[in-house]
Scaffold this active site. Structure first.
Site, PDB file in Angstrom:
ATOM      1  N   VAL A  51      -4.858   4.499  -5.841  1.00 38.97           N
ATOM      2  CA  VAL A  51      -5.388   3.012  -5.406  1.00 38.97           C
ATOM      3  C   VAL A  51      -5.202   2.142  -6.834  1.00 38.97           C
ATOM      4  CG1 VAL A  51      -6.763   1.546  -4.669  1.00 38.97           C
ATOM      5  CG2 VAL A  51      -6.372   3.877  -3.429  1.00 38.97           C
ATOM      6  N   GLY A 320      -5.451  -2.250   3.662  1.00 38.05           N
ATOM      7  CA  GLY A 320      -4.898  -1.819   2.433  1.00 38.05           C
ATOM      8  C   GLY A 320      -5.597  -0.243   2.306  1.00 38.05           C
ATOM      9  N   GLU A 321      -5.840  -0.336   0.671  1.00 40.42           N
ATOM     10  CA  GLU A 321      -6.343   0.632  -0.150  1.00 40.42           C
ATOM     11  C   GLU A 321      -5.647   1.962   0.250  1.00 40.42           C
ATOM     12  OE1 GLU A 321     -10.318   1.258   1.610  1.00 40.42           O
ATOM     13  OE2 GLU A 321     -10.917  -0.822   1.315  1.00 40.42           O
ATOM     14  N   GLY A 322      -4.540   2.097   0.784  1.00 40.69           N
ATOM     15  CA  GLY A 322      -3.735   3.290   1.044  1.00 40.69           C
ATOM     16  C   GLY A 322      -4.190   4.050   2.264  1.00 40.69           C
TER      17      GLY A 322
END
Length: 357
Positions: A51, A320-322
């Site tokens: 990230v 988001g954030e992966g």
């Protein structure tokens, strides 16, 4: 593309003990991973989510974001303390998480936390009035992204997904997508972290103003120039990470809206330098990527459709954030495992005709 290897892989997949094509997308993934690794027996080693975090000068104006810029640093501390969604999903799926300070407007040096210090600056400049960063800073960020992935590969990682954190970064992603595709800004402008209708219209108007100021629609943008004008340090660093991951023949999972924007920049750079490809004949970085999910952020489904790719999951997430990449990782394991471990008709002594009938 090496026809002999592709034919070998397809034969192995087709002659597993199942009806032809019965494992659907898993069969496509298995074939793609075999081609990426150039083997009929691919493996997944030490999968990671990385990230990248960075702040955006535009966020200080409040014109495009619902949350204040300080939330970026607060969320990085949350990642480091194990409390975010990406931490939960990485623990669940036994993934190693790395958090990178690409350019957060905060000094983490006094905090005893596990964050990779790759800071280019304390946030980008406000692209409403000037370029977000210099060309040199964009290049530096790309190289740092490459270096981080290079080290992970040296340590044994061959499967990776990228995430991001940065208040205001959906705006950068919108401008990048619009500039590369030639489609209007409004097509990709969404609510980000929770804008209401009036705030959304203000965001659209602001981004159109930025688009016009930097003449994104009339210039033949070089990808690094585009990054410098309207990008973010985390997007630039992720761009370099994509380039190195593909260079190292890693399995690459693309997460959501911002991660896809970074991938678009990386693809433009990749096509420009034409590096040796792990599967000869693949002229696009996109061919090496597995798209994890369709974000609920406006524009992500449009860009995936524009690219002609089909994501693995559709969970209406926009975090988001992966997180999408982390949730898709078990499917990568499943594709590799069935290819390597599932019996063939011949080895199991099963009649092909009977099984297909």
């Amino acid at each position: 593309m090496k026809k002999d290897l592709q034919q070998q892989l397809q034969h192995i997949i087709d002659y597993k003990t199942k009806p032809l094509g019965a494992l659907g997308r898993l069969e496509e993934i298995a074939l793609q991973i075999g081609l990426i690794q150039q083997t009929t027996k691919p493996v997944v080693k030490q999968p990671h989510i990385v990230v990248f975090a960075g702040d955006h000068g535009i966020a200080k104006t409040g014109l495009v974001n619902a949350y204040p810029q300080e939330v970026t640093a607060q969320m990085v501390l949350n990642f480091a303390n194990g409390g975010a969604a990406i931490n939960v999903f990485c623990r669940q799926n036994q993934l190693t998480l790395k958090v990178v300070d690409a350019g957060v407007n905060y000094d983490f040096s006094s905090s005893p936390i596990n964050v990779i210090d790759a800071k280019i600056g304390y946030g980008t400049k406000n692209y409403l009035t000037e370029s977000a960063m210099t060309i040199a800073e964009a290049g530096q960020a790309i190289e740092k992204g490459r270096s981080i992935v290079r080290q992970l590969a040296a340590d044994g990682c061959n499967c990776i997904g990228f995430g991001e954190m940065g208040i205001g970064n959906t705006s950068s992603a919108t401008l990048i997508m619009s500039a590369i595709t030639g489609l209007p800004v409004v097509e990709f402008t969404g609510r980000g972290a929770g804008l209401n209708d009036d705030q959304l219209q203000q965001k659209i108007n602001t981004l159109q103003q930025v688009y016009d100021k930097h003449a994104l629609g009339s210039l033949d943008q070089q990808p690094i120039d585009l990054l410098a004008r309207v990008g973010g340090f985390e997007i630039a660093m992720m761009t370099g990470a994509y380039l190195e991951a593909v260079h190292m023949n890693m399995i690459v999972l693309v997460d959501g809206f911002i991660a896809t924007a970074a991938m678009l920049i990386a693809n433009e750079i990749y096509r420009g330098i034409k590096p040796p490809s792990p599967a000869p004949g693949w002229s696009s970085l996109i061919a090496h990527c597995i798209f994890a999910h369709t974000s609920h952020e406006a524009g992500h489904e449009k860009i995936l459709r524009h690219l002609g790719v089909t994501p693995l999951l559709h969970l209406s997430m926009r975090l988001g954030e992966g997180t999408g990449a982390a949730l898709a990782m078990p499917m990568i394991h499943a594709a590799v495992n069935f290819l390597n471990e599932m019996a063939s008709f011949e080895s199991a002594g099963v009649s092909t005709q009977q099984a297909e009938g």
